[in-house]
Design an enzyme around this catalytic site. Structure first.
Site, PDB file in Angstrom:
ATOM      1  CG  HIS A   1       0.840   1.975   7.163  1.00 51.53           C
ATOM      2  ND1 HIS A   1       0.359   2.431   5.967  1.00 51.53           N
ATOM      3  CD2 HIS A   1       1.706   0.966   6.867  1.00 51.53           C
ATOM      4  CE1 HIS A   1       0.911   1.748   4.979  1.00 51.53           C
ATOM      5  NE2 HIS A   1       1.727   0.851   5.493  1.00 51.53           N
TER       6      HIS A   1
ATOM      7  CB  SER B   1      -0.974   0.005   1.178  1.00 50.14           C
ATOM      8  OG  SER B   1      -0.289  -0.159   2.401  1.00 50.14           O
ATOM      9  CD  GLU B   2       0.032   4.090   2.260  1.00 48.20           C
ATOM     10  OE1 GLU B   2      -1.029   4.634   1.914  1.00 48.20           O
ATOM     11  OE2 GLU B   2       0.098   3.299   3.210  1.00 48.20           O
ATOM     12  CB  THR B   3       7.225   2.305  -0.926  1.00 46.20           C
ATOM     13  OG1 THR B   3       6.772   0.978  -1.233  1.00 46.20           O
ATOM     14  CG2 THR B   3       8.743   2.288  -0.803  1.00 46.20           C
TER      15      THR B   3
END
Length: 304
Positions: free
Chosen positions: A76, A45-47
């Protein structure tokens, strides 16, 4: 060029739960296209890409990418990155526990994250929302919203809670759902999604209900953001910030501090727990605080 990276599971204290996060260190020389390519390669979902802070007193500068695009803020990534940087900084130091403040420069502004580390426990991080949510207006008719998430109109809404759009940087369609059974069967209906959500310019649809898996949880939630390459998110701190605004708006919270536990990710097999604190003063939201634990999973190097 080789860059160190770490992955963590965030908003959980167990491995392979929560929301996975990749953190790439020493990213100062990467351009936008390289960051997006790496984020697409991780395909979570995110980096987060960490580089040197512009201000010496700050810990780092960070940029956050989904598999499809950059976003100015997310919950997060702040929790996971702060826990990681605190652990790396205190590695090898004596003592059973360490408390610290990790200050992160990002597009939304400066985010100060308090971190508590204790031997044998997953690190805990907590931060105040850099922007308080604003009411971003009404949404399309409930029939259209329900169709977008594979439900019927009668399954939308509970008590006096109605669909509403709130934004704290990213904007979310906040959709109250009547029952746990209804929210469990919700899904992205690609045939109806665009009409319900994409045309509104929002990041995603955040579904929530008071019916929970655990008795100590306040809300059970799910979040869908297919336009950002996230068919479903296991835990969404930025949307939980908007949830605080929705709860205050519909429940008319009295002055004081209100703590809620939000469970998410259960339908994905990645149970997550978000600690949400709302501080109300003179009838208005004064502070919203997001907290959770993070567990380190892997580390390695990327060849660029």
């Amino acid at each position: 060029m080789r860059l160190d990276f770490h992955t963590l599971d965030v908003f959980t204290d167990i491995r392979f739960g929560g929301n996975p996060l990749a953190v790439v260190l020493g990213a100062d020389q990467l351009d936008d296209a390289q960051m997006q390519t790496i984020a697409r390669e991780f395909n979570i979902s995110e980096t987060v890409f960490v580089s040197k802070a512009k201000q010496p007193a700050h810990s780092a500068a960070v940029r956050i990418f989904t598999p499809e695009k950059e976003i100015p803020f997310a919950g997060h990534p702040n929790v996971g990155t702060a826990v990681l940087l605190a652990e790396l900084k205190t590695a090898g130091l004596d003592g059973d526990g360490h408390d610290s403040i990790v200050t992160l420069e990002q597009q939304v502004g400066i985010v100060r994250v308090g971190v508590r580390l204790k031997s044998g426990e997953a690190g805990f991080a907590e931060f105040d929302a850099p922007k308080l949510p604003t009411d971003a207006g009404a949404l399309p008719p409930v029939e259209k919203l329900a169709a977008g998430v594979g439900l019927i109109a009668g399954e939308i809404g509970f008590e006096n809670h109605k669909p509403r759009c709130f934004a704290a940087g990213p904007a979310f369609a906040m959709i109250p759902v009547r029952s746990l059974e209804a929210i469990e069967k919700a899904h992205v209906s690609h045939l109806h999604w665009a009409a319900a959500f994409q045309e509104q310019g929002i990041v995603g649809a955040y579904l929530y209900t008071r019916r929970c898996v655990h008795t100590d949880s306040s809300f059970h939630a799910r979040m869908f953001a297919p336009e950002y390459g996230i068919l479903e998110d296991p835990a969404t701190g930025s949307a939980a910030i908007c949830l605080a605004a929705a709860v205050h708006h519909f429940d008319d919270l009295p002055d004081g501090s209100h703590k809620h536990c939000v469970e998410q990710g259960y339908e994905m097999g990645r149970p997550s727990t978000i600690k949400l604190t709302s501080v109300v003063r003179s009838g208005e939201l004064e502070t919203i605080r997001i907290g959770g634990r993070a567990v380190r999973i892997t580390d390695g190097q990327i060849n660029i």
